[in-house]
Design an enzyme around this catalytic site. Structure first.
Site, PDB file in Angstrom:
ATOM      1  N   SER A  89       0.888  -1.159   0.000  1.00  0.00           N
ATOM      2  CA  SER A  89       0.000   0.000   0.000  1.00  0.00           C
ATOM      3  C   SER A  89       0.926   1.209   0.000  1.00  0.00           C
ATOM      4  O   SER A  89       1.955   1.179   0.691  1.00  0.00           O
ATOM      5  CB  SER A  89      -0.860   0.014   1.273  1.00  0.00           C
ATOM      6  OG  SER A  89      -1.960   0.876   1.137  1.00  0.00           O
ATOM      7  N   SER A 132      -2.797   0.520  10.108  1.00  0.00           N
ATOM      8  CA  SER A 132      -1.927   1.505  10.761  1.00  0.00           C
ATOM      9  C   SER A 132      -2.633   2.065  11.992  1.00  0.00           C
ATOM     10  O   SER A 132      -3.861   2.041  12.084  1.00  0.00           O
ATOM     11  CB  SER A 132      -1.635   2.643   9.785  1.00  0.00           C
ATOM     12  OG  SER A 132      -0.950   3.679  10.445  1.00  0.00           O
ATOM     13  N   LYS A 171      -5.696   4.464   4.654  1.00  0.00           N
ATOM     14  CA  LYS A 171      -5.545   3.289   5.515  1.00  0.00           C
ATOM     15  C   LYS A 171      -6.869   2.943   6.204  1.00  0.00           C
ATOM     16  O   LYS A 171      -7.201   1.772   6.393  1.00  0.00           O
ATOM     17  CB  LYS A 171      -4.461   3.519   6.569  1.00  0.00           C
ATOM     18  CG  LYS A 171      -3.068   3.720   6.028  1.00  0.00           C
ATOM     19  CD  LYS A 171      -2.577   2.597   5.147  1.00  0.00           C
ATOM     20  CE  LYS A 171      -2.214   1.331   5.864  1.00  0.00           C
ATOM     21  NZ  LYS A 171      -1.717   0.284   4.896  1.00  0.00           N
ATOM     22  N   PRO A 195       0.309  -0.802  13.043  1.00  0.00           N
ATOM     23  CA  PRO A 195       1.585  -0.345  13.617  1.00  0.00           C
ATOM     24  C   PRO A 195       1.608   1.163  13.836  1.00  0.00           C
ATOM     25  O   PRO A 195       0.935   1.920  13.127  1.00  0.00           O
ATOM     26  CB  PRO A 195       2.614  -0.703  12.529  1.00  0.00           C
ATOM     27  CG  PRO A 195       1.885  -1.496  11.491  1.00  0.00           C
ATOM     28  CD  PRO A 195       0.434  -1.170  11.630  1.00  0.00           C
TER      29      PRO A 195
END
Ligand code: NAP
Length: 353
Positions: A89, A132, A171, A195
């Site tokens: 991505s 994310s 995201k 993350p």
């Protein structure tokens, strides 16, 4: 909750990437067979490091060409796989001219194309998606409204849009689409890794990955006059790679995982480097918010972004990720020092040691 057969190939999308390269390395070192996708097989320079890793490891690596935007692009790569780790991505925070084309469509269509290909196989049992922390919260100003001002797996980013914070928006909608399609297709389960900012040594010499370019800019004097105030949720690339693998193989693993280890700002990073290497033009102070707001466009940030993100404190809760994925995190100093040393050894920053 289906057991993954370790003798079957594992697909890792976006093999040329900073994070995916570490996931592939760890899998190959375990002797597993890995399928990975790259945008162009002809562009060998982008994945030469993976071929070198394969030569030293027990596992087998096979390359496939795939583009997130092309329907059916993943059909060959998913064949025979039970586990897919979807990292590919675009990750870009500044310098975006056309958010829809550069970020949103690749993130969203990539999930759609891959999930439809997976759904048609009858072999895929689990997809691990790299989302994310920015799919959990948009502007840091909003964190004060969260229970105990803490980001956790219940948090969703509701403030980003194509015009404001397009990367977090890409995201968020890609992860939402992944959950929707998993329910609709009803043929595999989904485990998501969210993350924080990933740092730590890179396996390739590429500098266009945002995590790498941030460290290079910090060590090269770009922020010598000061950095904006604000903490980052930082995690080591090796820990995040391991988190993806655990998410794939721990049968009971489920849901989203806020995977971050250390709450630190850019002065903390600079201080770790300065301790061992005093000769670099590292920042020593925060830039006042009003000043950063004035110059923000020169650094690729909007003034609205600065208003809503600079100078706000936050905390995060990583207890679920640690428990569900059986994770331990490397010390912050090790992440920064290993990353710095890799950049010097690969001659991506000058050796002033
Ligand atoms: P990266 O090094 O820039 O890797 C991105 C990967 O995506 C590359 O392999 C890139 O291929 C691939 N890609 C981009 N557009 C594509 C397209 N249209 N078709 C096929 N492949 C495409 O970044 P990274 O840091 O490893 O990021 C990996 C994942 O982690 C991303 O999903 C990112 O959002 C997520 N993440 C990263 C961080 C971080 O701090 N690094 C934090 C949270 C989440 P090319 O090499 O051909 O460009």
């Amino acid at each position: 909750m289906k057991k993954i057969d370790r003798s079957k190939p594992i697909l890792v999308t976006g093999g040329t990437g900073y994070l995916a390269s570490w996931i592939i390395k760890l899998l190959l070192e375990e002797g597993l067979t890995v399928h990975t996708t790259v945008r162009s097989i002809g562009d060998e320079q982008k994945y030469q490091h993976l071929q070198n890793i394969q030569h030293r490891a027990h596992g087998r690596l096979k390359f496939f060409e795939a583009d997130l935007l092309i329907d059916g692009s993943f059909d060959d790569a998913v064949r025979d796989c039970e586990l897919i780790i979807h990292t590919a991505s675009p990750f870009q925070l500044t310098g975006i001219k056309n958010p829809d084309k550069e970020l949103i469509q690749p993130a969203l269509q990539g999930v759609r194309n891959l999930f439809f290909s997976a759904g048609e196989t009858n072999t895929v049992k689990r997809i691990v998606l790299t989302s994310s922390i920015v799919a959990m919260v948009g502007d840091t100003i909003e964190i004060k409204d969260l229970p105990e001002t803490r980001i956790n797996e219940a948090s969703w980013n509701t403030s980003s849009s194509p015009d404001h914070q397009p990367y977090p928006y890409s995201k968020t909608i890609a992860e939402q689409e992944a959950w929707r399609l998993t329910e609709k297709l009803n043929s595999f389960d989904l485990v998501v890794i969210n993350p924080g900012l990933i740092l730590g040594p890179s396996l390739s010499k590429r500098v266009d990955s945002t995590s790498i370019s941030l460290m290079i800019q910090l060590c090269s004097g770009k922020f010598k006059q000061g950095v904006p105030k604000g903490a980052q949720a930082i995690v080591d690339v090796r820990d995040i790679a391991k988190a993806h693998i655990q998410a794939g193989f721990i049968q009971e693993a489920s849901g989203r995982h806020l995977t971050a280890a250390h709450l630190k700002d850019f002065l903390d990073i600079a201080q770790v480097i300065r301790t061992g290497h005093p000769n670099y033009p590292l920042p020593t102070k925060f830039v006042p918010k009003w000043l950063f707001k004035l110059v923000a466009p020169l650094f690729g940030y909007s003034r609205k972004f600065v208003s809503r993100n600079v100078g706000y404190d936050f905390t995060f809760d990583n207890s679920y990720a640690k428990d569900d994925l059986k994770l331990e995190f490397l010390p912050f100093e090790q992440t920064i020092n290993d990353h710095f040393n890799q950049l010097v050894n690969d001659k991506l920053i000058p050796d002033k040691t």
